[in-house]
Design a protein around this motif. Structure first.
Motif, PDB file in Angstrom:
ATOM      1  N   ALA A  60       7.400  -7.053  -7.120  1.00 32.98           N
ATOM      2  CA  ALA A  60       7.272  -5.983  -6.125  1.00 32.98           C
ATOM      3  C   ALA A  60       8.107  -6.284  -4.889  1.00 32.98           C
ATOM      4  O   ALA A  60       8.756  -5.394  -4.321  1.00 32.98           O
ATOM      5  CB  ALA A  60       5.805  -5.805  -5.740  1.00 32.98           C
ATOM      6  N   THR A  61       8.113  -7.546  -4.473  1.00 33.75           N
ATOM      7  CA  THR A  61       8.877  -7.927  -3.285  1.00 33.75           C
ATOM      8  C   THR A  61      10.377  -7.852  -3.558  1.00 33.75           C
ATOM      9  O   THR A  61      11.166  -7.474  -2.675  1.00 33.75           O
ATOM     10  CB  THR A  61       8.477  -9.341  -2.818  1.00 33.75           C
ATOM     11  OG1 THR A  61       7.061  -9.383  -2.584  1.00 33.75           O
ATOM     12  CG2 THR A  61       9.184  -9.712  -1.527  1.00 33.75           C
ATOM     13  N   LEU A  74       5.164  -8.010  -0.547  1.00 30.78           N
ATOM     14  CA  LEU A  74       3.983  -7.376  -1.131  1.00 30.78           C
ATOM     15  C   LEU A  74       3.195  -8.365  -1.978  1.00 30.78           C
ATOM     16  O   LEU A  74       3.753  -9.307  -2.540  1.00 30.78           O
ATOM     17  CB  LEU A  74       4.385  -6.185  -2.006  1.00 30.78           C
ATOM     18  CG  LEU A  74       5.187  -5.053  -1.366  1.00 30.78           C
ATOM     19  CD1 LEU A  74       6.685  -5.320  -1.492  1.00 30.78           C
ATOM     20  CD2 LEU A  74       4.852  -3.704  -1.995  1.00 30.78           C
ATOM     21  N   SER A  75       1.892  -8.117  -2.062  1.00 31.69           N
ATOM     22  CA  SER A  75       1.028  -8.899  -2.940  1.00 31.69           C
ATOM     23  C   SER A  75      -0.295  -8.160  -3.093  1.00 31.69           C
ATOM     24  O   SER A  75      -0.446  -7.037  -2.592  1.00 31.69           O
ATOM     25  CB  SER A  75       0.804 -10.309  -2.373  1.00 31.69           C
ATOM     26  OG  SER A  75       0.180 -11.132  -3.354  1.00 31.69           O
ATOM     27  N   VAL A 303       5.291   0.862  -7.726  1.00 31.52           N
ATOM     28  CA  VAL A 303       5.712   0.139  -8.928  1.00 31.52           C
ATOM     29  C   VAL A 303       5.034  -1.227  -8.977  1.00 31.52           C
ATOM     30  O   VAL A 303       4.604  -1.689 -10.038  1.00 31.52           O
ATOM     31  CB  VAL A 303       7.245  -0.024  -8.961  1.00 31.52           C
ATOM     32  CG1 VAL A 303       7.665  -0.925 -10.119  1.00 31.52           C
ATOM     33  CG2 VAL A 303       7.912   1.343  -9.085  1.00 31.52           C
ATOM     34  N   GLY A 304       4.911  -1.874  -7.816  1.00 29.26           N
ATOM     35  CA  GLY A 304       4.235  -3.166  -7.748  1.00 29.26           C
ATOM     36  C   GLY A 304       2.794  -3.076  -8.209  1.00 29.26           C
ATOM     37  O   GLY A 304       2.300  -3.943  -8.948  1.00 29.26           O
ATOM     38  N   THR A 305       2.107  -2.020  -7.793  1.00 32.85           N
ATOM     39  CA  THR A 305       0.713  -1.812  -8.207  1.00 32.85           C
ATOM     40  C   THR A 305       0.616  -1.611  -9.713  1.00 32.85           C
ATOM     41  O   THR A 305      -0.273  -2.157 -10.373  1.00 32.85           O
ATOM     42  CB  THR A 305       0.126  -0.593  -7.477  1.00 32.85           C
ATOM     43  OG1 THR A 305      -0.023  -0.906  -6.089  1.00 32.85           O
ATOM     44  CG2 THR A 305      -1.236  -0.216  -8.041  1.00 32.85           C
ATOM     45  N   THR A 317       0.154  -4.316  -2.585  1.00 33.84           N
ATOM     46  CA  THR A 317       0.504  -3.495  -1.427  1.00 33.84           C
ATOM     47  C   THR A 317       1.312  -4.297  -0.420  1.00 33.84           C
ATOM     48  O   THR A 317       1.410  -5.524  -0.512  1.00 33.84           O
ATOM     49  CB  THR A 317      -0.778  -2.949  -0.758  1.00 33.84           C
ATOM     50  OG1 THR A 317      -0.448  -2.028   0.268  1.00 33.84           O
ATOM     51  CG2 THR A 317      -1.605  -4.087  -0.160  1.00 33.84           C
ATOM     52  N   SER A 318       1.886  -3.617   0.547  1.00 33.60           N
ATOM     53  CA  SER A 318       2.681  -4.270   1.585  1.00 33.60           C
ATOM     54  C   SER A 318       1.780  -5.117   2.473  1.00 33.60           C
ATOM     55  O   SER A 318       0.676  -4.710   2.813  1.00 33.60           O
ATOM     56  CB  SER A 318       3.401  -3.217   2.436  1.00 33.60           C
ATOM     57  OG  SER A 318       4.244  -2.418   1.633  1.00 33.60           O
ATOM     58  N   PHE A 319       2.263  -6.290   2.872  1.00 35.24           N
ATOM     59  CA  PHE A 319       1.458  -7.230   3.648  1.00 35.24           C
ATOM     60  C   PHE A 319       1.854  -7.229   5.118  1.00 35.24           C
ATOM     61  O   PHE A 319       3.040  -7.332   5.445  1.00 35.24           O
ATOM     62  CB  PHE A 319       1.598  -8.648   3.081  1.00 35.24           C
ATOM     63  CG  PHE A 319       0.433  -9.075   2.245  1.00 35.24           C
ATOM     64  CD1 PHE A 319      -0.290 -10.209   2.552  1.00 35.24           C
ATOM     65  CD2 PHE A 319       0.045  -8.317   1.147  1.00 35.24           C
ATOM     66  CE1 PHE A 319      -1.371 -10.608   1.776  1.00 35.24           C
ATOM     67  CE2 PHE A 319      -1.028  -8.702   0.363  1.00 35.24           C
ATOM     68  CZ  PHE A 319      -1.741  -9.852   0.681  1.00 35.24           C
TER      69      PHE A 319
END
Length: 451
Positions: A60-61, A74-75, A303-305, A317-319
């Protein structure tokens, strides 16, 4: 090459600055590699969760780095993972036993797909704009209290009591004492602006825990890393990857939609608030206060989710910790690329992260809870009573019913009802009516036990 991809000169930065920023961001958010397996490990394979978290965070990052070119990492989101484990798996779906996490992962997968679609039509921004500010602040504050409560339970600071439901823990227990020490360490380090204060606090508490085990004070599950099975065991991913239950979702549609919507709702606030806050600090907003390429930012998040759900972790999600890297000069996706690379490297240190006990991660939960609760300062309790009661219900219902979903539900339902009966029904937007109806169906399902 790097100049061409990330446009470093155009953003007034260089490779060295971006690398330092990426490393700083990773140090600030690396605690998630210990906290997420600790939380989701209550209902899933802990090592599988660790691998899913590290891999999905890296992917995601990287997408954020190369697609959106922003210094945002993101994490697995804090609050969302707690909702996943405690509110959904151990709460709403407790009767489903070992299959509960599969249903929750199905909801996260569908959430990710929905976000991919609505990101293409800029619908995310419209939803956020339709929610009253007071409710946003109340929800954030309530999540903060809920996270802090989970941390206090994990450390034994708060314990069960048959007479009063909760009571103060036992000071003779090392878990409680060390967790309190850890909170103090994080707060002091943060005061002196020490980079990676949260991670250092967790590690310091863990080291003290190993010392306590060494002298015989701590007698629980060993907190020393176990390298007997090697540095990494990818086979554990089979217990978390692609574990979905679409049949249950179809057979219990109303319950599933309620769970899905809560994931959607919380992620909306988490992502939009984080992205705008980090971008503002980095000076990336335009003259109108808007963020260029915002659609690509939300696409990376979505896309990360989706990837995270496929591998076996809660919403990615964005951190907000990305602001740590921005604070040392990060302005482009190169910083994110460095952070993503660090997540990949961390995979081979899984025994270290998995040995960190809950009482060592508790200080992080308590401290992050405090940061989130500061949103209560922005709540306006004077003026519109609907805004006041909506925010208040979000704050008290989340920790006291042990459910983020319940807090959101009571906040919105009370807000809409009070608006109508105080002659302000015209203030209720179509979006709020839609959410109100959704939660109304959820209450009806709870009353009739319709499933």
């Amino acid at each position: 090459m790097l100049e061409k991809v990330f446009k470093l000169s155009e953003h007034g930065t260089n490779v060295r600055t971006e690398v330092i920023a990426g490393l700083t961001t990773f140090l600030a958010m690396a605690y998630i590699l210990a906290v997420n397996p600790s939380i989701l490990g209550t209902v899933m394979n802990q090592n599988g969760v660790f691998l899913a978290t590290a891999i999905s965070s890296a992917i995601a990052t990287f997408i954020m780095a190369f697609l959106a070119n922003y210094p945002i990492a993101l994490s697995a989101g804090m609050g969302l993972n707690a909702y996943f484990a405690f509110s959904v798996c151990m709460g709403d779906l407790a009767s489903e036993g070992a299959d509960a996490f599969k249903i929750a992962l199905t909801a996260v997968l569908v959430e990710g797909i929905i976000f991919i679609v609505i990101s293409l039509f800029k619908f995310r921004e419209k939803i956020i704009n339709g929610i009253p500010q007071n409710l946003k602040f109340g929800i954030t504050s309530g999540i903060g209290l809920f996270i802090a409560f989970i941390g206090m339970q994990g450390a034994g600071i708060s314990r069960n009591d048959d007479s009063t439901l909760v009571a103060l823990g036992d000071f003779s227990k090392p878990e409680m004492v060390l967790a309190i020490v850890g909170v103090i360490i994080i707060v002091i380090l943060t005061h002196y602006k020490v980079k990676g204060a949260v991670l250092i606090g967790i590690l310091a508490t863990w080291i003290l825990g190993m010392a306590a085990e060494g002298i015989g004070w701590y007698e629980g599950v060993s907190v020393f890393p176990d390298f007997s099975n090697g540095l990494v065991n990818f086979s554990d991913l089979k217990d978390t990857a692609f574990k979905f239950n679409f049949k249950w979702a179809a057979d219990h549609f109303v319950r599933f939609i309620a769970i899905l919507f809560s994931f959607l709702f919380v992620d909306l606030f988490d992502t939009v608030g984080t992205v705008v806050g980090v971008a503002d600090k980095a000076g990336l907003l335009d003259e109108e206060g808007k963020l260029p390429r915002v659609g690509k930012v939300f696409a990376a998040d979505a896309v990360g989710t989706t990837i995270g759900a496929c591998l076996g972790t809660s919403t990615v999600t964005s951190f907000v910790e990305s602001s740590a890297g921005v604070g040392v000069g990060g302005k482009t996706g190169l910083a994110s690329a460095v952070t993503g690379l660090m997540f990949l490297i961390s995979i081979f240190l899984s025994p270290v992260f998995l040995a960190i006990p809950s009482f060592a991660t508790a200080p992080d939960l308590i401290y992050v809870g405090m940061l989130m609760f500061t949103s209560a300062l922005k709540i306006k309790f004077e003026g519109d009573v609907a805004d006041a009661i909506g925010a208040y219900m979000a704050i008290i219902m989340m920790p006291l019913t042990y459910s983020i979903a319940n807090g959101i539900m009571f906040a919105i339902i009370s807000w809409v009802i009070v608006k109508v009966f105080t002659g302000k029904a015209k203030d209720v937007s179509p979006i709020m009516w839609g959410i109100f109806i959704m939660f109304g169906l959820r209450i009806a399902a709870l009353i009739t036990d319709f499933s």
